[in-house]
Design an enzyme around this catalytic site. Structure first.
Site, PDB file in Angstrom:
ATOM      1  N   GLU A 171       0.970  -0.897   0.003  1.00  0.00           N
ATOM      2  CA  GLU A 171       0.072  -0.236  -0.077  1.00  0.00           C
ATOM      3  C   GLU A 171       1.547   1.499  -0.268  1.00  0.00           C
ATOM      4  OE1 GLU A 171      -3.374  -0.708   3.445  1.00  0.00           O
ATOM      5  OE2 GLU A 171      -4.297  -1.985   1.952  1.00  0.00           O
ATOM      6  N   GLU A 290      -5.947  -8.772  -0.213  1.00  0.00           N
ATOM      7  CA  GLU A 290      -6.447  -8.132   1.029  1.00  0.00           C
ATOM      8  C   GLU A 290      -8.128  -7.704   0.324  1.00  0.00           C
ATOM      9  OE1 GLU A 290      -4.683  -5.568   3.295  1.00  0.00           O
ATOM     10  OE2 GLU A 290      -2.297  -5.861   2.744  1.00  0.00           O
TER      11      GLU A 290
END
Ligand code: AHR
Length: 498
Positions: A171, A290
């Site tokens: 991220e 995710e």
């Protein structure tokens, strides 16, 4: 009673399903590792402190790949801290806790072997760079004869770990990330890291960080710009997506996979636009590394942080999943299977205690949450070729979505010739009679029908009552070519040869 129909043709394939789409994720966060998979002294712990009761559940879940060690954690992590006899304690700024490093790389590889899963290892591209990335590949995968590979041998692993799939950071677009970057900065560093890692071991594959969610202000532009820098040297782009039902609007919550489907298709298009721009023959695919429901624990976490600053093995992100969450997990799995041509890796985030299908009590038992069951069944019966599904049914609007189908379905033709249909009836008040038109299959026998349903959308499993929400077998009934999908249900329909 509603009516719906499903058309399948044996020859109309989406793609072979990559078994890695049934993966999961373990982060050094909360009790995922400490008192989750690892608890020396626990009555079921093996000689290395690995909880056998948890391994048994992971094996039942049938998870082929596990991403590790983060997540946000990885952006402040030094992999060297987690190997060898001296393990420094460090502050983890991602989750405001203290990391003892007593469980590390060797222990994870050992755990993966025992759990029947392959490791998927994330490197730190937030606060570290290509050199450290190259070094951990050399430590892990190079046979011997260099300082780092010999160090692995000295630390007890004669054979290389052979880790095949590597995440290039986590991220990196998020301001909450240690060492977050612009798309250009990240694309450059990901390119150089991946290039050097593959020079050490050309057999590995790498995943570049896409946006941390489709709601990010830079979504789209991030993927385009960073891929423009690293397209030739990476194999996958990551997608992360979590949903919640904080306003108790169940129809809207169950419609969230409309968004997931758009997200997947948009990122695939961006990959292909860079492919076109570069006149490349190579296709970059997607790693949805995710995905889950995540919202139940948000307010508890704030209290924990206030009361236990910099603690270890805190009860963070311990969402207790209810029946409607299991339905959404089932719908997300259906969406992943329907996009099997582009989604090659997917990791339910996470695996144990932290937004997880498996829960443990320190010194006590381990049990399966409601969300365990759709993943277990999809992983068990969803390996083969994903077929195109044409569903005709009633559609309705919810707060955020229009034309939401009452029934969603995916179908997989197994290697043994069996056919499995996964179907969710989203309707909260009406059963659906689903008529099946199976083309090109000849005579097939409806061999099994498993249903996960409950009268209370908020029903949960607990340590003392672990079987409140579990799938049950009903008699396979195909009267007049129709199958009954009970209101609010996840169904697994199995067909074999007559
Ligand atoms: O899975 C929990 C966290 O969610 C991960 O650490 C991070 O990557 C994401 O924001």
């Amino acid at each position: 009673m509603k009516n719906a129909s499903l058309i399948l043709d044996r020859d109309y394939a989406v793609s072979k399903v990559d078994k890695r789409v049934f993966g999961s994720f373990l982060e050094h966060l909360g009790r995922a590792v400490y008192t989750g998979i690892y608890e020396p002294g626990h009555p079921t712990a093996d000689e290395n402190g690995l909880r056998r009761d948890v391994i048994d559940l992971v094996r039942r879940l049938n998870v082929p790949i596990v991403r590790y060690p983060g997540g946000n954690f990885v952006s402040g992590f030094k992999w060297e801290d987690s190997v060898g006899p001296d393990r420094p304690k460090r502050l983890d700024l991602a989750w405001k806790t203290t990391e003892p490093n007593s469980f590390g790389l060797h222990e994870f590889v050992d755990w993966c072997k025992k759990a029947g899963a392959e490791p998927m290892y994330a490197i730190n591209l937030g606060t570290r760079g290509p050199m450290e990335a190259k070094e951990v590949v050399e430590y892990s995968n190079h046979a011997s004869g260099t300082f780092l590979s010999d160090l692995r041998v000295k630390n007890g692993a004669k054979d290389p770990f052979g880790i095949k799939l590597w995440c290039l950071g986590n991220e990196m677009d998020g301001p909450w990330q240690m060492g977050s970057k612009t798309a250009y900065e990240y694309g450059r560093v990901a390119n150089e890291a991946s290039k050097m890692m593959k020079w050490v071991d050309p057999s590995i594959e790498t995943v570049a960080c896409g946006s941390s969610g489709s709601g990010m202000p830079t979504f789209g532009e991030w993927e385009y710009r960073m891929l423009d820098e690293c397209y030739d040297n990476v194999d996958y782009v990551s997608l992360h997506r979590y949903y919640g039902n904080p306003h108790n609007d169940t129809p809207d919550f169950l419609a969230s996979t409309m968004d997931l489907s758009d997200f997947i298709k948009t990122v695939a298009c961006i990959c292909d636009s860079i492919k076109g721009k570069k006149h490349s023959k190579k296709q970059v695919n997607l790693s949805l590394d995710e995905w889950n429901v995540w919202y139940h624990s948000h307010s508890d976490d704030q209290t924990i942080y206030k009361n236990e600053p910099w603690g270890t093995a805190l009860h963070l992100l311990e969402d207790v999943y209810n029946f409607e969450d299991a339905l959404l997990v089932g719908l997300m799995l259906i969406t992943i299977l329907k996009n099997a041509d582009r989604v090659k890796v997917a990791c339910l985030a996470q695996l144990v205690n932290v937004i997880a299908p498996i829960m443990t009590r320190k010194g006590g038992g381990a049990w399966a949450q409601t969300t365990f069951y759709p993943l277990m069944q999809a992983s068990t019966y969803g390996r083969g070729v994903s077929l195109q599904t044409i569903v005709q049914c009633e559609k309705s609007d919810t707060k955020h979505y229009t034309d939401v189908p009452a029934v969603d379905a995916a179908a997989v033709l197994g290697d043994d010739g069996s056919l499995t249909v996964f179907a969710v009836n989203r309707s909260l008040d009406e059963d659906t009679a689903l008529s099946l038109d199976l083309r090109g299959f000849g005579e097939v026998k409806f061999t099994a029908h498993s249903v996960l349903t409950h009268s209370d959308m908020k029903a949960v499993n607990t340590e003392s009552n672990p079987n409140e929400v579990i799938p049950g077998d009903v008699k396979p009934d195909l009267t007049e070519g129709k199958v009954l999908l009970p209101k609010a249900s996840w169904n697994v329909l199995r067909f074999g040869k007559e």
